[in-house]
Motif scaffolding. Structure first.
Motif, mmCIF file in Angstrom:
data_model
loop_
_atom_site.group_PDB
_atom_site.id
_atom_site.type_symbol
_atom_site.label_atom_id
_atom_site.label_comp_id
_atom_site.label_asym_id
_atom_site.label_seq_id
_atom_site.Cartn_x
_atom_site.Cartn_y
_atom_site.Cartn_z
ATOM 1 N N TYR A 35 0.547 8.791 -11.803
ATOM 2 C CA TYR A 35 -0.779 8.478 -12.509
ATOM 3 C C TYR A 35 -0.724 9.492 -13.580
ATOM 4 O O TYR A 35 -0.628 10.802 -13.447
ATOM 5 C CB TYR A 35 -2.029 8.818 -11.491
ATOM 6 C CG TYR A 35 -2.944 8.384 -12.089
ATOM 7 C CD1 TYR A 35 -3.768 7.116 -11.819
ATOM 8 C CD2 TYR A 35 -3.864 9.424 -12.907
ATOM 9 C CE1 TYR A 35 -4.910 7.064 -12.408
ATOM 10 C CE2 TYR A 35 -5.099 8.892 -13.607
ATOM 11 C CZ TYR A 35 -5.602 7.774 -13.387
ATOM 12 O OH TYR A 35 -6.977 7.308 -13.925
ATOM 13 N N ILE A 106 -1.334 4.133 -14.757
ATOM 14 C CA ILE A 106 -0.303 4.036 -13.787
ATOM 15 C C ILE A 106 0.961 3.592 -14.274
ATOM 16 O O ILE A 106 0.764 2.547 -15.132
ATOM 17 C CB ILE A 106 -0.909 3.262 -12.454
ATOM 18 C CG1 ILE A 106 -2.398 3.862 -11.995
ATOM 19 C CG2 ILE A 106 0.085 3.183 -11.444
ATOM 20 C CD1 ILE A 106 -2.875 3.055 -11.040
ATOM 21 N N SER A 150 -2.853 -4.213 -9.864
ATOM 22 C CA SER A 150 -3.440 -2.864 -9.892
ATOM 23 C C SER A 150 -3.791 -2.404 -8.780
ATOM 24 O O SER A 150 -3.450 -1.210 -8.616
ATOM 25 C CB SER A 150 -4.879 -3.026 -10.951
ATOM 26 O OG SER A 150 -5.450 -1.863 -10.804
ATOM 27 N N GLU A 151 -4.319 -3.333 -7.800
ATOM 28 C CA GLU A 151 -4.439 -2.717 -6.515
ATOM 29 C C GLU A 151 -3.153 -2.452 -5.803
ATOM 30 O O GLU A 151 -3.198 -1.127 -5.049
ATOM 31 C CB GLU A 151 -5.254 -3.676 -5.633
ATOM 32 C CG GLU A 151 -6.733 -3.894 -6.200
ATOM 33 C CD GLU A 151 -7.517 -2.723 -6.112
ATOM 34 O OE1 GLU A 151 -7.508 -1.929 -5.277
ATOM 35 O OE2 GLU A 151 -8.260 -2.491 -7.143
ATOM 36 N N LYS A 154 -2.137 1.049 -7.190
ATOM 37 C CA LYS A 154 -2.798 2.117 -6.732
ATOM 38 C C LYS A 154 -2.159 2.464 -5.106
ATOM 39 O O LYS A 154 -2.366 3.586 -4.616
ATOM 40 C CB LYS A 154 -4.199 1.869 -6.483
ATOM 41 C CG LYS A 154 -4.918 1.768 -7.951
ATOM 42 C CD LYS A 154 -6.437 1.362 -7.865
ATOM 43 C CE LYS A 154 -7.081 1.023 -9.125
ATOM 44 N NZ LYS A 154 -8.149 0.278 -9.166
#
Length: 191
Positions: A35, A106, A150-151, A154
């Motif tokens: 990140y 990210i 995206s999830e 993460k």
């Protein structure tokens, strides 16, 4: 949004050879995920041997990928194939001497053979092998695919051990099966 600015493109691309950027790898990992929260994105015309997947969290500016220039903004996502030259030129508000805003993203880097030299030759992995070939032109990831990816990205930030490998494969599979992707540049500009 695609921009056609020939002189700007020539300034950054035509008269400069991209430099090879070495991506450091943690000794206990076969690929990188991080990140970034930095004053600006890396703005040198470069390429690297790794495939790159970037999700812009915060920031805006011009994105140079191969032979194309696009505007980037928060929530953009792009996959860049190995050796595809690129740079991110952040907007002026991030470049000012006393700027307080930072860009955030990210970023995942992985070698095309990080799962082994024959992994993507297996019949079960052909859709991902085709994705990595398409990524040589850059791939913009949109809509529900961007949200799902995206999830997963993460989750990948905090995953450990084999969960990292499984999540990276899920990310690649999600993008490979999507109809919500678009080529970012012409084919053939690689180093």
């Amino acid at each position: 949004m695609r921009i056609f600015i020939t002189s700007y493109y020539q300034l950054y691309v035509s008269h400069m050879n991209p430099h090879l950027l070495k991506i450091p790898l943690h000794p206990q990992h076969s690929f990188n995920v991080r990140y970034d929260k930095v004053p600006k994105f890396y703005d040198k015309w470069h390429y690297h041997q790794e495939v790159e997947l970037v999700h812009i969290i915060k920031g805006s500016g011009k994105q140079f990928i191969g032979d194309e220039i696009h505007l980037f903004k928060p929530d953009d996502m792009v996959m860049l194939g190995a050796n595809l030259p690129h740079l991110w030129h952040s907007d002026e508000k991030f470049l000012q001497k006393n700027a307080t805003e930072k860009v955030e993203a990210i970023v995942v880097h992985f070698m095309p053979d990080c799962f082994g030299t024959t992994f993507f030759t297996m019949p079960e992995n052909q859709e991902i092998a085709r994705l990595l070939l398409r990524a040589q032109q850059g791939i913009r990831i949109n809509n529900s695919t961007r949200k799902k990816t995206s999830e997963l990205m993460k989750q990948l930030l905090i995953a450990a051990n084999s969960d990292r490998t499984i999540l990276l494969l899920k990310i690649l599979q999600t993008i490979a099966r999507s109809k919500h992707t678009k080529t970012a540049c012409s084919k053939g500009l690689q180093f």
